[in-house]
Design a protein around this motif. Structure first.
Motif, PDB file in Angstrom:
ATOM      1  N   THR A  42       0.844  -1.188   0.000  1.00  0.00           N
ATOM      2  CA  THR A  42       0.000   0.000   0.000  1.00  0.00           C
ATOM      3  C   THR A  42       0.882   1.241   0.000  1.00  0.00           C
ATOM      4  O   THR A  42       2.109   1.129  -0.014  1.00  0.00           O
ATOM      5  CB  THR A  42      -0.966  -0.043   1.211  1.00  0.00           C
ATOM      6  N   ASP A  43       0.256   2.447  -0.026  1.00  0.00           N
ATOM      7  CA  ASP A  43       1.083   3.645   0.149  1.00  0.00           C
ATOM      8  C   ASP A  43       0.740   4.293   1.489  1.00  0.00           C
ATOM      9  O   ASP A  43      -0.259   3.945   2.138  1.00  0.00           O
ATOM     10  CB  ASP A  43       0.998   4.590  -1.066  1.00  0.00           C
ATOM     11  N   ALA A  44       1.591   5.237   1.891  1.00  0.00           N
ATOM     12  CA  ALA A  44       1.484   5.761   3.254  1.00  0.00           C
ATOM     13  C   ALA A  44       0.151   6.473   3.503  1.00  0.00           C
ATOM     14  O   ALA A  44      -0.384   6.422   4.616  1.00  0.00           O
ATOM     15  CB  ALA A  44       2.645   6.712   3.529  1.00  0.00           C
ATOM     16  N   GLY A  73       2.476   8.614  -4.416  1.00  0.00           N
ATOM     17  CA  GLY A  73       2.872   9.421  -5.575  1.00  0.00           C
ATOM     18  C   GLY A  73       3.556   8.627  -6.666  1.00  0.00           C
ATOM     19  O   GLY A  73       4.078   7.527  -6.458  1.00  0.00           O
ATOM     20  N   GLU A  74       3.533   9.244  -7.830  1.00  0.00           N
ATOM     21  CA  GLU A  74       3.995   8.606  -9.070  1.00  0.00           C
ATOM     22  C   GLU A  74       5.465   8.174  -9.002  1.00  0.00           C
ATOM     23  O   GLU A  74       5.855   7.156  -9.589  1.00  0.00           O
ATOM     24  CB  GLU A  74       3.785   9.627 -10.201  1.00  0.00           C
ATOM     25  N   LYS A  75       6.271   8.931  -8.260  1.00  0.00           N
ATOM     26  CA  LYS A  75       7.708   8.607  -8.213  1.00  0.00           C
ATOM     27  C   LYS A  75       7.966   7.264  -7.535  1.00  0.00           C
ATOM     28  O   LYS A  75       9.065   6.718  -7.634  1.00  0.00           O
ATOM     29  CB  LYS A  75       8.455   9.708  -7.464  1.00  0.00           C
ATOM     30  N   GLY A 105      -3.897   3.038  -5.056  1.00  0.00           N
ATOM     31  CA  GLY A 105      -4.222   3.595  -6.369  1.00  0.00           C
ATOM     32  C   GLY A 105      -3.452   2.901  -7.483  1.00  0.00           C
ATOM     33  O   GLY A 105      -2.874   1.814  -7.289  1.00  0.00           O
ATOM     34  N   GLY A 106      -3.422   3.543  -8.647  1.00  0.00           N
ATOM     35  CA  GLY A 106      -2.768   2.960  -9.814  1.00  0.00           C
ATOM     36  C   GLY A 106      -1.280   2.717  -9.603  1.00  0.00           C
ATOM     37  O   GLY A 106      -0.720   1.772 -10.161  1.00  0.00           O
ATOM     38  N   VAL A 107      -0.650   3.566  -8.787  1.00  0.00           N
ATOM     39  CA  VAL A 107       0.792   3.405  -8.551  1.00  0.00           C
ATOM     40  C   VAL A 107       1.058   2.100  -7.807  1.00  0.00           C
ATOM     41  O   VAL A 107       1.902   1.285  -8.212  1.00  0.00           O
ATOM     42  CB  VAL A 107       1.329   4.637  -7.769  1.00  0.00           C
ATOM     43  N   PRO A 129      -8.318  -1.797  -5.620  1.00  0.00           N
ATOM     44  CA  PRO A 129      -8.029  -0.417  -5.996  1.00  0.00           C
ATOM     45  C   PRO A 129      -8.777   0.587  -5.122  1.00  0.00           C
ATOM     46  O   PRO A 129      -9.950   0.373  -4.810  1.00  0.00           O
ATOM     47  CB  PRO A 129      -8.511  -0.346  -7.445  1.00  0.00           C
ATOM     48  N   THR A 130      -8.107   1.672  -4.759  1.00  0.00           N
ATOM     49  CA  THR A 130      -8.747   2.642  -3.849  1.00  0.00           C
ATOM     50  C   THR A 130      -8.903   4.039  -4.462  1.00  0.00           C
ATOM     51  O   THR A 130      -9.396   4.936  -3.801  1.00  0.00           O
ATOM     52  CB  THR A 130      -7.938   2.767  -2.540  1.00  0.00           C
ATOM     53  N   THR A 131      -8.435   4.226  -5.718  1.00  0.00           N
ATOM     54  CA  THR A 131      -8.720   5.506  -6.402  1.00  0.00           C
ATOM     55  C   THR A 131      -9.695   5.229  -7.545  1.00  0.00           C
ATOM     56  O   THR A 131      -9.810   4.076  -8.003  1.00  0.00           O
ATOM     57  CB  THR A 131      -7.443   6.139  -7.014  1.00  0.00           C
ATOM     58  N   LEU A 132     -10.333   6.290  -8.044  1.00  0.00           N
ATOM     59  CA  LEU A 132     -11.261   6.098  -9.163  1.00  0.00           C
ATOM     60  C   LEU A 132     -10.494   5.606 -10.391  1.00  0.00           C
ATOM     61  O   LEU A 132     -10.974   4.736 -11.121  1.00  0.00           O
ATOM     62  CB  LEU A 132     -11.998   7.416  -9.474  1.00  0.00           C
ATOM     63  N   LYS A 172     -14.689   7.995  -1.008  1.00  0.00           N
ATOM     64  CA  LYS A 172     -15.169   9.081  -0.138  1.00  0.00           C
ATOM     65  C   LYS A 172     -14.013   9.920   0.386  1.00  0.00           C
ATOM     66  O   LYS A 172     -14.164  11.101   0.654  1.00  0.00           O
ATOM     67  CB  LYS A 172     -15.954   8.500   1.038  1.00  0.00           C
ATOM     68  N   THR A 173     -12.864   9.300   0.577  1.00  0.00           N
ATOM     69  CA  THR A 173     -11.740  10.055   1.152  1.00  0.00           C
ATOM     70  C   THR A 173     -10.787  10.600   0.076  1.00  0.00           C
ATOM     71  O   THR A 173      -9.801  11.265   0.405  1.00  0.00           O
ATOM     72  CB  THR A 173     -10.922   9.147   2.104  1.00  0.00           C
ATOM     73  N   LEU A 174     -11.086  10.295  -1.188  1.00  0.00           N
ATOM     74  CA  LEU A 174     -10.173  10.712  -2.261  1.00  0.00           C
ATOM     75  C   LEU A 174     -10.304  12.219  -2.511  1.00  0.00           C
ATOM     76  O   LEU A 174     -11.419  12.753  -2.533  1.00  0.00           O
ATOM     77  CB  LEU A 174     -10.549   9.927  -3.531  1.00  0.00           C
TER      78      LEU A 174
HETATM   79  N1  LIG Z   1      -2.048  -0.769 -15.317  1.00  0.00           N
HETATM   80  C1  LIG Z   1      -2.886  -0.065 -16.049  1.00  0.00           C
HETATM   81  O1  LIG Z   1      -3.602  -0.586 -16.913  1.00  0.00           O
HETATM   82  C2  LIG Z   1      -3.011   1.415 -15.809  1.00  0.00           C
HETATM   83  C3  LIG Z   1      -4.050   2.140 -16.403  1.00  0.00           C
HETATM   84  C4  LIG Z   1      -4.146   3.501 -16.134  1.00  0.00           C
HETATM   85  C5  LIG Z   1      -3.217   4.117 -15.308  1.00  0.00           C
HETATM   86  N2  LIG Z   1      -2.225   3.382 -14.741  1.00  0.00           N
HETATM   87  C6  LIG Z   1      -1.234   4.004 -13.845  1.00  0.00           C
HETATM   88  O2  LIG Z   1      -1.901   4.445 -12.666  1.00  0.00           O
HETATM   89  C7  LIG Z   1      -1.107   5.455 -12.052  1.00  0.00           C
HETATM   90  C8  LIG Z   1      -1.976   6.584 -11.544  1.00  0.00           C
HETATM   91  O3  LIG Z   1      -2.893   6.051 -10.603  1.00  0.00           O
HETATM   92  P1  LIG Z   1      -3.684   6.975  -9.553  1.00  0.00           P
HETATM   93  O4  LIG Z   1      -4.252   8.147 -10.260  1.00  0.00           O
HETATM   94  O5  LIG Z   1      -4.564   6.084  -8.803  1.00  0.00           O
HETATM   95  O6  LIG Z   1      -2.501   7.566  -8.666  1.00  0.00           O
HETATM   96  P2  LIG Z   1      -1.932   7.156  -7.214  1.00  0.00           P
HETATM   97  O7  LIG Z   1      -1.872   5.703  -7.048  1.00  0.00           O
HETATM   98  O8  LIG Z   1      -0.661   7.939  -7.076  1.00  0.00           O
HETATM   99  O9  LIG Z   1      -3.031   7.740  -6.219  1.00  0.00           O
HETATM  100  C9  LIG Z   1      -3.245   9.137  -6.185  1.00  0.00           C
HETATM  101  C10 LIG Z   1      -3.231   9.636  -4.744  1.00  0.00           C
HETATM  102  O10 LIG Z   1      -4.399   9.196  -4.085  1.00  0.00           O
HETATM  103  C11 LIG Z   1      -4.069   8.681  -2.784  1.00  0.00           C
HETATM  104  N3  LIG Z   1      -5.116   7.715  -2.448  1.00  0.00           N
HETATM  105  C12 LIG Z   1      -5.285   6.464  -2.910  1.00  0.00           C
HETATM  106  N4  LIG Z   1      -6.438   5.960  -2.472  1.00  0.00           N
HETATM  107  C13 LIG Z   1      -7.003   6.895  -1.679  1.00  0.00           C
HETATM  108  C14 LIG Z   1      -8.224   6.971  -0.964  1.00  0.00           C
HETATM  109  N5  LIG Z   1      -9.126   5.979  -0.990  1.00  0.00           N
HETATM  110  N6  LIG Z   1      -8.484   8.098  -0.252  1.00  0.00           N
HETATM  111  C15 LIG Z   1      -7.593   9.127  -0.251  1.00  0.00           C
HETATM  112  N7  LIG Z   1      -6.443   9.128  -0.932  1.00  0.00           N
HETATM  113  C16 LIG Z   1      -6.154   8.020  -1.663  1.00  0.00           C
HETATM  114  C17 LIG Z   1      -2.688   8.123  -2.952  1.00  0.00           C
HETATM  115  O11 LIG Z   1      -2.010   8.070  -1.719  1.00  0.00           O
HETATM  116  C18 LIG Z   1      -2.051   9.148  -3.920  1.00  0.00           C
HETATM  117  O12 LIG Z   1      -1.548  10.237  -3.173  1.00  0.00           O
HETATM  118  C19 LIG Z   1      -0.104   5.909 -13.120  1.00  0.00           C
HETATM  119  O13 LIG Z   1       1.172   5.430 -12.805  1.00  0.00           O
HETATM  120  C20 LIG Z   1      -0.595   5.257 -14.376  1.00  0.00           C
HETATM  121  O14 LIG Z   1       0.444   4.995 -15.285  1.00  0.00           O
HETATM  122  C21 LIG Z   1      -2.108   2.048 -14.974  1.00  0.00           C
END
Ligand SMILES: NC(=O)c1ccc[n+]([C@@H]2O[C@H](COP(=O)([O-])OP(=O)(O)OC[C@H]3O[C@@H](n4cnc5c(N)ncnc54)[C@H](O)[C@@H]3O)[C@@H](O)[C@H]2O)c1
Length: 378
Positions: A42-44, A73-75, A105-107, A129-132, A172-174
């Motif tokens: 997971t991330d922090a 984050g992406e890095k 999220g996606g990272v 997955p936890t982001t949209l 909800k928290t995003l």
């Molecule tokens: N594998 C694939 O098919 C595919 C498709 C599209 C994008 N991607 C990749 O996905 C990445 C981007 O994903 P992203 O937009 O989810 O970014 P991310 O994973 O960096 O998440 C964005 C932010 O949201 C926070 N977060 C995550 N879940 C949360 C929650 N429920 N509540 C509050 N904060 C939350 C994270 O800590 C982060 O700061 C890129 O690297 C992209 O290349 C992959």
């Protein structure tokens, strides 16, 4: 509840979409069986918000579960984090039978997926997955990756998850900005062939999505996931049809990489990339004015949420720099083939002259800055 199967060469896996569905994970894991250890990656930020959730919900899992946390984050999609994770698994004697759960999220999804794809030549993984963006797109299709040498997703593998749990409660928290990034990938899919009836084209649905309406979100996520599943089932390894999903990504990936994976997010880069290539098509007298206008209306809420300074970082980039990154993009075969929308629902693959694109970029950034300016005035 929605549940459907994604069928690929290695078999079939369920995608479950329902508020609260994470509570099913322990039972589903028992059905999966055969493992003795589980690593949550997971991330922090997700850990801060949901650590207790993990503790409470997974107490029933009869196993040795640990959590590994990366910085948000992406890095973090880096070879360093990848190596540390592999070392962590090896030191704890994870075997080929054990499991990884990508919780974020996606990272997190892409990094954890790559670790699962390569540790001992591949172990099973589950996507939560936890982001949209991750719920509507990244969790389906088994593309896993990290960035390397400044190039987006340069190292990667195809490795499908064994289960996907999409729980819209997490959204909800995003933050608004991260939520809109997810909408950007959904909007991109709406421009692709066969999706003229995608519900996001409906003004009412779009307004509800922009307002994070709980009753609307699950349906829109399901629509996107089902569409993506159909595309990847036909072209699991990105050799032909799957390339359409790359709309907006040729410039988008270059923008992200040129900015060192800071300032603009992936979803925002896809938004600018889709607007750019649609504008180029219209400027070349291919895309009709009304289609460009519709695409602009669709995407501008995403662009308008990018802080002005960050927009400036992107539009201050010189074409030559972007072009270098485009040429390094992994999707390059001999020439760069752009996913070029001739109209909404009609895509061509086009090799575009760099000199023409250079001029187009200079024109586009003026137009785009104006669109952003008028959006901010509202
Ligand atoms: N594998 C694939 O098919 C595919 C498709 C599209 C994008 N991607 C990749 O996905 C990445 C981007 O994903 P992203 O937009 O989810 O970014 P991310 O994973 O960096 O998440 C964005 C932010 O949201 C926070 N977060 C995550 N879940 C949360 C929650 N429920 N509540 C509050 N904060 C939350 C994270 O800590 C982060 O700061 C890129 O690297 C992209 O290349 C992959």
């Amino acid at each position: 509840m929605a549940e459907f199967q994604v069928t690929v060469s290695t078999g079939s896996y369920p995608v479950i979409i329902e508020s609260g569905c994470v509570s099913q994970i322990p039972a589903r894991l028992k059905q999966l069986g055969g493992y003795s250890k589980v690593l949550f990656i997971t991330d922090a930020e997700v850990e801060r918000l949901y650590y207790n959730e993990i503790e409470n919900r997974f107490r029933d899992i009869p196993l040795d579960a640990e959590i590994y946390t990366i910085p948000p984050g992406e890095k973090s999609k880096s070879i360093q984090n990848y190596s540390l994770l592999i070392k962590y698994l090896a030191e704890r004697n994870f075997t080929r039978n054990d499991l990884i759960i990508a919780f974020g999220g996606g990272v997190v999804n892409d990094l954890a997926g790559l670790v699962a794809a390569t540790y001992m030549r591949g172990i099973r993984w589950i996507s939560v997955p936890t982001t949209l963006l991750a719920q509507a797109d990244a969790c389906i299709g088994g593309k896993t990756s990290v960035h390397f040498a400044g190039v987006k997703n340069l190292i990667g593998a195809f490795h499908q998850p064994s289960l996907v749990f999409i729980d819209p409660e997490f959204l909800k928290t995003l933050s608004k900005r991260d939520y809109l990034c997810g909408l950007s990938e959904i909007m991109k899919m709406a421009v692709l062939p066969g999706n003229k009836n995608f519900s996001i084209w409906d003004n009412k649905v779009r307004e509800k999505m922009l307002a994070k309406d709980e009753n609307t979100i699950a349906g829109v996520i399901e629509e996107s996931c089902r569409f993506k599943a159909k595309v990847i089932e036909r072209d699991e390894f990105d050799r032909a049809g799957r390339i359409v999903l790359n709309l907006g990504h040729t410039l988008g990936h270059a923008l992200e990489a040129a900015l060192g994976f800071e300032h603009i997010t992936h979803g925002e880069a896809v938004c600018i990339g889709t607007l750019f290539i649609s504008w180029v098509s219209n400027n070349n007298h291919d895309m009709p004015d009304e289609d460009l206008e519709k695409i602009r209306n669709l995407f501008m809420p995403v662009a308008n949420a990018i802080p002005a300074d960050n927009v400036n970082c992107a539009i201050d980039l010189e074409w030559n720099i972007l072009h270098d990154f485009i040429c390094h993009d992994k999707k390059r075969s001999n020439d760069v083939r752009w996913v070029y929308p001739v109209a909404i629902g009609k895509i061509k693959l086009e090799e575009l002259e760099s000199d023409d694109l250079h001029d187009a970029w200079i024109e586009f950034i003026k137009v785009f800055a104006g669109w952003c300016e008028s959006g901010r005035d509202k």
